[in-house]
Design a protein around this motif. Structure first.
Motif, mmCIF file in Angstrom:
data_model
loop_
_atom_site.group_PDB
_atom_site.id
_atom_site.type_symbol
_atom_site.label_atom_id
_atom_site.label_comp_id
_atom_site.label_asym_id
_atom_site.label_seq_id
_atom_site.Cartn_x
_atom_site.Cartn_y
_atom_site.Cartn_z
ATOM 1 N N VAL A 178 0.877 -1.176 0.000
ATOM 2 C CA VAL A 178 0.000 0.000 0.000
ATOM 3 C C VAL A 178 0.908 1.217 0.000
ATOM 4 N N PRO A 179 0.383 2.389 -0.417
ATOM 5 C CA PRO A 179 1.208 3.596 -0.402
ATOM 6 C C PRO A 179 1.603 4.008 1.014
ATOM 7 N N ILE A 180 2.628 4.803 1.100
ATOM 8 C CA ILE A 180 3.221 5.141 2.390
ATOM 9 C C ILE A 180 2.242 5.821 3.349
ATOM 10 N N ALA A 181 1.411 6.724 2.848
ATOM 11 C CA ALA A 181 0.480 7.414 3.747
ATOM 12 C C ALA A 181 -0.553 6.446 4.302
ATOM 13 N N VAL A 182 -0.958 5.491 3.476
ATOM 14 C CA VAL A 182 -1.908 4.473 3.912
ATOM 15 C C VAL A 182 -1.256 3.568 4.955
ATOM 16 N N ALA A 183 -0.007 3.212 4.697
ATOM 17 C CA ALA A 183 0.708 2.351 5.638
ATOM 18 C C ALA A 183 0.844 3.035 6.992
ATOM 19 N N PHE A 184 1.214 4.310 6.963
ATOM 20 C CA PHE A 184 1.397 5.046 8.213
ATOM 21 C C PHE A 184 0.076 5.118 8.976
ATOM 22 N N HIS A 185 -1.006 5.433 8.270
ATOM 23 C CA HIS A 185 -2.309 5.533 8.906
ATOM 24 C C HIS A 185 -2.743 4.194 9.494
ATOM 25 N N ALA A 186 -2.557 3.138 8.706
ATOM 26 C CA ALA A 186 -2.969 1.811 9.172
ATOM 27 C C ALA A 186 -2.180 1.407 10.414
ATOM 28 N N PHE A 187 -0.903 1.726 10.436
ATOM 29 C CA PHE A 187 -0.074 1.338 11.575
ATOM 30 C C PHE A 187 -0.482 2.097 12.826
ATOM 31 N N THR A 188 -0.730 3.393 12.696
ATOM 32 C CA THR A 188 -0.932 4.257 13.855
ATOM 33 C C THR A 188 -2.406 4.397 14.242
ATOM 34 N N ALA A 189 -3.216 4.954 13.359
ATOM 35 C CA ALA A 189 -4.618 5.191 13.699
ATOM 36 C C ALA A 189 -5.398 3.891 13.871
ATOM 37 N N ASP A 190 -5.004 2.860 13.126
ATOM 38 C CA ASP A 190 -5.710 1.584 13.178
ATOM 39 C C ASP A 190 -4.959 0.542 13.988
ATOM 40 N N PHE A 191 -4.086 0.965 14.872
ATOM 41 C CA PHE A 191 -3.228 0.051 15.627
ATOM 42 C C PHE A 191 -4.016 -1.086 16.252
ATOM 43 N N HIS A 192 -5.149 -0.756 16.853
ATOM 44 C CA HIS A 192 -5.920 -1.770 17.563
ATOM 45 C C HIS A 192 -6.534 -2.794 16.623
ATOM 46 N N ARG A 193 -6.588 -2.503 15.359
ATOM 47 C CA ARG A 193 -7.262 -3.424 14.447
ATOM 48 C C ARG A 193 -6.354 -4.557 13.973
ATOM 49 N N TRP A 194 -5.066 -4.428 14.183
ATOM 50 C CA TRP A 194 -4.172 -5.492 13.780
ATOM 51 C C TRP A 194 -3.308 -6.013 14.930
ATOM 52 N N TRP A 195 -3.260 -5.329 16.032
ATOM 53 C CA TRP A 195 -2.429 -5.783 17.156
ATOM 54 C C TRP A 195 -2.923 -7.144 17.645
ATOM 55 N N PRO A 196 -2.010 -8.106 17.891
ATOM 56 C CA PRO A 196 -2.450 -9.431 18.357
ATOM 57 C C PRO A 196 -3.260 -9.324 19.649
ATOM 58 N N ALA A 197 -4.472 -9.850 19.605
ATOM 59 C CA ALA A 197 -5.422 -9.598 20.681
ATOM 60 C C ALA A 197 -4.988 -10.147 22.029
ATOM 61 N N SER A 198 -4.155 -11.163 22.032
ATOM 62 C CA SER A 198 -3.813 -11.793 23.313
ATOM 63 C C SER A 198 -2.852 -10.947 24.144
ATOM 64 N N HIS A 199 -2.280 -9.904 23.541
ATOM 65 C CA HIS A 199 -1.271 -9.128 24.268
ATOM 66 C C HIS A 199 -1.830 -7.815 24.772
ATOM 67 N N HIS A 200 -2.114 -7.791 26.051
ATOM 68 C CA HIS A 200 -2.653 -6.585 26.642
ATOM 69 C C HIS A 200 -2.303 -6.550 28.108
#
Lengths: 165, 125
Positions: free
Chosen positions: A20-42
Motif C-alpha cells: 500500500v502507499p506510504i500514507a496508507v501504511a502510516f495511517h494503518a499502523f498508527t490510527a488503526d493500531f488496535h485493528r491489527w495488534w495481536p489480541a492476546s497481548h494486553h
C-alpha cells in the motif's frame, strides 16, 4: 559502561514490505493500531476495546477496556508522518507498566516509499536493558519458579495463541 | 496480573546493579541495609540468573546477567514478528485490494504499480 563480560542485548528488527502507499501504511499502523495488534497481548484483565497512539510527541500509548479503564503501554516520543514514529515502551516482561524514560525501551518505526508503490516498514525495538529491574517481578510473581521459567511460561502461552499464518 | 515485587530491597539492589556494575560495599552504601543483607539479596539474584559477578582484584563486581534480558528480547522478537505480519495482512486487506495476492516471501516486483484506489480511513468502526 565499564568493560566487562556482559554481552549486549541486540535490538529486535522486523523489516516488512506492505503493498500500500506510504500514507496508507502510516495511517494503518498508527490510527488503526488496535485493528491489527495481536489480541492476546494486553495489560489489563480484559481484552481491550481499543489501543490508542495519541498522534503527537508526548502522546500516550494505551489500551482502553470495554468498561473504560485505561492502561498505559508507553508514550510517543517522535511523530513524523508519514516517515517515522518513535515510541517509548514502558512494559516489562510481565506487561506491567513502569513510568519514566529510564524504565522504557525504544520502538522506532520507519516508513519508506518504494518505486512500485509499496512501502517498506522497518521496526526496531532496542534498549531492553531498561527493563532489567523487572526480572525480579517475574520471579516473585509466580513464587518459586524463578524469573527465567516465568518468562518462558509467558512465551509459551503466547506461542500457543499465535494465529496460523 | 502478576503482583509487583515482593521485596523492595531486592528490587533496589537489582536497580543499582542495573545502573552500573557495583561491589557489595558500593551497593550497601546506597541502601539502609547491612552488607550481609546485600550479599544475601545478591545471592538470590544470582541464583535467579538476574545478576552475574566477576573478580576485580580482591572485590567481586556484580552486574546485570544478560540472560534474563535476552529472554525478554527474544519474546519481544516473536511478538513483533507476529504483530508486523498481522499489520501487513490488515493493511493490504483493507487498502490494497488492487494488488494481487502474494506469499509472504514473494514481492512480485514486476507487477504494474496500481495506486491504491481508495484512501478511505478504513472499514467498519
Amino acid at each position: 559502561m565499564t568493560s566487562q563480560a556482559t554481552r549486549p542485548i541486540a535490538p529486535v528488527v522486523v523489516d516488512v514490505t506492505v503493498r500500500v502507499p506510504i500514507a496508507v501504511a502510516f495511517h494503518a499502523f498508527t490510527a488503526d493500531f488496535h485493528r491489527w495488534w495481536p489480541a492476546s497481548h494486553h495489560v489489563g484483565a480484559q481484552d481491550p476495546e481499543t489501543v490508542v497512539l495519541e498522534p503527537f510527541p508526548g502522546g500516550r500509548w494505551f489500551e482502553r477496556a470495554p468498561d473504560g479503564a485505561e492502561c498505559l503501554w508507553g508514550e510517543v516520543v517522535a511523530w513524523e508522518p508519514p516517515h517515522r514514529i518513535l515510541l517509548a515502551w514502558g512494559l516489562d516482561g510481565t506487561w506491567t507498566y513502569r513510568a519514566g524514560q529510564e524504565n522504557a525501551s525504544q520502538v522506532e518505526v520507519r516508513f519508506t516509499a518504494l518505486p512500485d508503490g509499496a512501502t517498506r516498514v522497518v521496526l526496531e525495538h532496542s534498549g531492553f536493558e531498561a527493563h532489567g529491574a523487572t526480572a525480579t517481578t517475574l520471579r516473585d510473581g509466580v513464587g518459586s519458579e524463578g524469573g527465567w521459567a516465568s518468562l518462558l511460561a509467558l512465551y509459551a502461552r503466547f506461542a500457543a495463541d499465535e494465529p496460523s499464518p | 496480573m502478576l503482583d509487583a515485587l515482593a521485596d523492595p530491597t531486592r528490587r533496589a539492589v537489582l536497580d543499582l546493579v542495573r545502573q552500573r556494575p557495583r561491589s557489595v560495599s558500593e551497593i550497601a552504601a546506597e541502601l539502609p541495609v547491612s552488607r550481609p543483607a546485600v550479599s544475601q539479596h545478591l545471592r538470590a539474584l544470582k541464583q535467579a540468573r538476574l545478576v552475574q559477578d566477576h573478580a576485580a582484584g580482591t572485590r567481586r563486581i556484580y552486574s546485570l546477567d544478560p540472560h534474563g534480558l535476552a529472554a525478554l528480547r527474544d519474546y519481544a522478537d516473536q511478538l513483533w514478528q507476529t504483530a508486523m505480519a498481522s499489520f501487513v495482512e490488515y493493511a493490504e486487506r483493507e487498502h490494497g485490494a488492487s494488488l494481487p495476492d502474494r506469499s509472504p516471501a514473494d514481492r512480485s516486483p514486476g507487477q504494474p504499480p496500481t495506486q491504491s484506489p481508495h484512501e478511505n480511513p478504513g472499514g467498519a468502526p
